[in-house]
Write a protein that holds these residues in place. Structure first.
Motif, PDB file in Angstrom:
ATOM      1  N   LEU A   1     -41.538  11.810 -11.354  1.00  0.00           N
ATOM      2  CA  LEU A   1     -40.526  11.662 -10.461  1.00  0.00           C
ATOM      3  C   LEU A   1     -39.848  12.833  -9.939  1.00  0.00           C
ATOM      4  O   LEU A   1     -39.550  13.710 -10.941  1.00  0.00           O
ATOM      5  CB  LEU A   1     -39.357  10.576 -10.826  1.00  0.00           C
TER       6      LEU A   1
ATOM      7  N   THR B   1     -41.279   5.943  -9.789  1.00  0.00           N
ATOM      8  CA  THR B   1     -42.001   5.849  -8.429  1.00  0.00           C
ATOM      9  C   THR B   1     -42.872   4.446  -8.302  1.00  0.00           C
ATOM     10  O   THR B   1     -43.067   4.125  -7.358  1.00  0.00           O
ATOM     11  CB  THR B   1     -42.922   7.044  -8.101  1.00  0.00           C
TER      12      THR B   1
ATOM     13  N   SER C   1     -37.851   5.835  -4.143  1.00  0.00           N
ATOM     14  CA  SER C   1     -38.059   7.284  -4.325  1.00  0.00           C
ATOM     15  C   SER C   1     -38.702   7.752  -2.932  1.00  0.00           C
ATOM     16  O   SER C   1     -39.359   6.832  -1.956  1.00  0.00           O
ATOM     17  CB  SER C   1     -39.071   7.713  -5.466  1.00  0.00           C
TER      18      SER C   1
END
Length: 324
Positions: A217, A247, A297
């Motif tokens: 991430l 994610t 995300s």
């Protein structure tokens, strides 16, 4: 729905010079929160309990984000187990307890995905916490982080303290630690392949088999998640107050190494030292609960890695990056 924090809040970000803390400061500033409180280590030693209490008394924060921690990769965790356990326990206890006692309204504690058992069912749900043995190569750090989560949970349960925790997956991005032996896998690969490309080395040797699966991430995504949680997430006393952040996508270390190799312009051979440990075979977080709150995300691994590598190379060229 109105935000649970306001521009009038005095928000203390502990660990503001670290990768996560600096990204959180950037996100809060962009989000319209001007009253950020920070302190360097020379200004406030978080290992010193009375100093933390005095600092809180003087500056009166109303919201706290605890991103400060002693962190490192497999070798660092294995070499300094007492340091990782003692220092993180002290930092967490001093900041969390002082925040509660001084009347802080909201606190966000950053945990880590390493809190979960080594062989937890995948993707890892929050309920997996404390259901099995930890990965031995980072258990000291993990135990400290579990203690921080449980301290927040206990203060919430017993005293109604509004403490929430986020468990991010593996982070990367600007401000990472590129130490040759004490860094995490991704910054270690970036440094190794950058140096190999510059030296035109015929091969690069990576640790382990390359088979473990990891999720990554970007730290700016984490910072956005932290601000989102502070503004929107208000679990009831009966609900668990820690959630996974990631994610939802993972890849093997072998694929990651090839991606970093390509993005740094390295064209030599990649070798694998199978005498070195792999760590946890797969570590992917179940992010469904946080996703249901409305957050996801935004930065893909390829674009995030490319920008991170460019930042690293620019800082190396300008001699402003500490890598030793």
């Amino acid at each position: 729905m109105s935000s649970l924090i306001t521009p009038a809040d005095r928000i203390y970000v502990a660990g503001h010079r670290g990768m996560a803390g600096s990204a959180i400061c950037r996100a809060l500033e962009r989000g319209g929160y001007p009253q950020l409180l920070t302190a360097t280590r020379s200004e406030l030693d978080l290992l010193d309990g009375p100093a933390v209490e005095a600092w809180f008394e003087k500056h009166q924060p109303t919201v706290v984000v605890l991103a400060a921690a002693k962190v490192g990769g497999i070798r660092a965790n294995s070499s300094y187990p007492a340091d990782f356990l003692l220092e993180n326990l002290k930092i967490q206890t001093h900041v969390i307890e002082t925040a509660w006692r001084s009347g802080v309204r909201r606190l966000l504690f950053l945990g880590s995905s390493c809190i979960y058992p080594k062989f937890a069912d995948q993707p890892i749900k929050e309920e997996a916490l404390l259901t099995g043995a930890l990965e031995p190569t980072n258990e000291w750090y993990a135990i400290a982080k579990i203690a921080g989560i449980k301290l927040c949970q206990a203060l919430r349960q017993q005293h109604g303290f509004d403490a929430i925790s986020l468990m991010p997956t593996n982070l990367y991005g600007p401000g990472d630690n590129y130490h040759p032996t004490n860094s995490h896998v991704l910054p270690a690969l970036i440094r190794r392949f950058h140096e190999a490309a510059k030296a035109d080395s015929p091969s690069v040797t990576c640790w382990g088999t390359g088979s473990p699966l990891r999720e990554f991430l970007h730290v700016d995504d984490l910072a956005d998640a932290c601000m989102f949680a502070l503004e929107n997430w208000s679990p009831s006393q009966e609900e668990q107050a820690y959630l996974n952040v990631g994610t939802g996508v993972d890849l093997c270390i072998r694929e990651l190494a090839q991606l970093v190799s390509n993005l740094t312009g390295y064209s030599g051979e990649i070798l694998w030292d199978t005498t070195k440990p792999d760590g946890t075979p797969k570590k992917q977080l179940d992010i469904s609960r946080f996703s249901l709150l409305g957050w996801k995300s935004k930065i893909t691994l390829s674009e995030g890695l490319l920008s991170t590598i460019k930042t690293y190379q620019n800082e190396i060229n300008n001699k402003i990056l500490r890598i030793g």
